[in-house]
Design a protein around this motif. Structure first.
Motif, PDB file in Angstrom:
ATOM      1  N   TRP A  66       0.870  -1.184   0.000  1.00  0.00           N
ATOM      2  CA  TRP A  66       0.000   0.000   0.000  1.00  0.00           C
ATOM      3  C   TRP A  66       0.899   1.223   0.000  1.00  0.00           C
ATOM      4  O   TRP A  66       1.780   1.366   0.845  1.00  0.00           O
ATOM      5  N   THR A  67       0.687   2.121  -0.953  1.00  0.00           N
ATOM      6  CA  THR A  67       1.529   3.313  -1.059  1.00  0.00           C
ATOM      7  C   THR A  67       1.174   4.370  -0.017  1.00  0.00           C
ATOM      8  O   THR A  67       1.908   5.341   0.143  1.00  0.00           O
ATOM      9  N   GLY A  68       0.055   4.186   0.663  1.00  0.00           N
ATOM     10  CA  GLY A  68      -0.411   5.181   1.635  1.00  0.00           C
ATOM     11  C   GLY A  68      -1.386   6.172   1.022  1.00  0.00           C
ATOM     12  O   GLY A  68      -1.983   6.988   1.723  1.00  0.00           O
ATOM     13  N   LYS A  69      -1.583   6.081  -0.308  1.00  0.00           N
ATOM     14  CA  LYS A  69      -2.473   7.021  -0.986  1.00  0.00           C
ATOM     15  C   LYS A  69      -3.916   6.531  -0.952  1.00  0.00           C
ATOM     16  O   LYS A  69      -4.188   5.350  -1.197  1.00  0.00           O
ATOM     17  N   ILE A  70      -4.816   7.443  -0.644  1.00  0.00           N
ATOM     18  CA  ILE A  70      -6.261   7.195  -0.653  1.00  0.00           C
ATOM     19  C   ILE A  70      -6.899   8.353  -1.405  1.00  0.00           C
ATOM     20  O   ILE A  70      -6.494   9.508  -1.243  1.00  0.00           O
ATOM     21  N   ARG A  71      -7.902   8.025  -2.238  1.00  0.00           N
ATOM     22  CA  ARG A  71      -8.627   9.082  -2.948  1.00  0.00           C
ATOM     23  C   ARG A  71     -10.100   8.693  -3.054  1.00  0.00           C
ATOM     24  O   ARG A  71     -10.440   7.495  -3.008  1.00  0.00           O
ATOM     25  N   PRO A  72     -10.961   9.689  -3.199  1.00  0.00           N
ATOM     26  CA  PRO A  72     -12.374   9.346  -3.418  1.00  0.00           C
ATOM     27  C   PRO A  72     -12.558   8.757  -4.807  1.00  0.00           C
ATOM     28  O   PRO A  72     -11.844   9.128  -5.749  1.00  0.00           O
ATOM     29  N   ALA A  73     -13.481   7.823  -4.925  1.00  0.00           N
ATOM     30  CA  ALA A  73     -13.812   7.273  -6.242  1.00  0.00           C
ATOM     31  C   ALA A  73     -14.424   8.382  -7.089  1.00  0.00           C
ATOM     32  O   ALA A  73     -15.251   9.154  -6.602  1.00  0.00           O
ATOM     33  N   ASP A  74     -14.028   8.477  -8.354  1.00  0.00           N
ATOM     34  CA  ASP A  74     -14.568   9.519  -9.220  1.00  0.00           C
ATOM     35  C   ASP A  74     -15.955   9.144  -9.733  1.00  0.00           C
ATOM     36  O   ASP A  74     -16.427   8.026  -9.556  1.00  0.00           O
ATOM     37  N   ALA A  75     -16.607  10.101 -10.380  1.00  0.00           N
ATOM     38  CA  ALA A  75     -17.988   9.915 -10.837  1.00  0.00           C
ATOM     39  C   ALA A  75     -18.121   8.762 -11.841  1.00  0.00           C
ATOM     40  O   ALA A  75     -19.102   8.024 -11.806  1.00  0.00           O
TER      41      ALA A  75
END
Length: 160
Positions: A66-75
């Motif tokens: 796991w790179t540590g990156k988290i993002r919201p799922a896009d539309a």
């Protein structure tokens, strides 16, 4: 068994009743490259109609970093997930259950994967950036430019 595992199992059992995704022993050992290759030849081009849903609910165990990156799922991804739920006639709001993605790396392969929201705080507290973890994933299909893979559970301890 931790409360986190019990909650994740209950959600999965309700969501995928009768499928192989409900039992961890049914997850096949694999690699990120092998799972990502499933949709490699199915979603070519950039047209939305080249999206493809998996016809089976194959589940895999992979070890990745796991790179540590988290993002919201896009539309676009949320739309794909909503269509997948409708195809399954799911009574659950998959878009609400999987609203974030994490970045995973194994070898030269990088992949953003949807993760159950209930798992995110546990992932952040039990793992760190650059740490190898075991992921229990399901391949649900592909859309132009990417595979869509769900993380149903993880093990940062190396005990599974």
């Amino acid at each position: 068994m931790t409360l986190r595992v019990l909650v994740a199992l209950q959600l999965l059992a309700a969501l995928f009743a009768g499928s192989a995704w409900a039992a961890f022993e049914d997850y096949k050992p694999s690699t990120l490259a092998q799972v990502a290759a499933i949709g490699e030849n199915q979603c070519t081009g950039n047209a939305p109609e080249s999206a493809d849903f998996a016809t089976s609910r194959e589940a895999y165990k992979i070890v990745a970093t796991w790179t540590g990156k988290i993002r919201p799922a896009d539309a676009t991804l949320k739309g794909f997930l909503g269509m997948y739920a409708r195809v399954l006639s799911s009574q659950h709001d998959l878009v609400a259950m999987f609203s974030s993605e994490i970045e995973i790396v194994a070898g030269a392969k990088m992949q953003w994967m949807l993760v159950q929201d209930v798992l995110v705080p546990h992932l952040q507290s039990e793992s760190t950036q650059g740490r190898r973890i075991q992921l229990f994933v399901g391949y649900i299909g592909c859309m132009p430019g990417r595979n869509v893979i769900l993380i149903n559970e993880f093990d940062a301890s190396g005990n599974r």
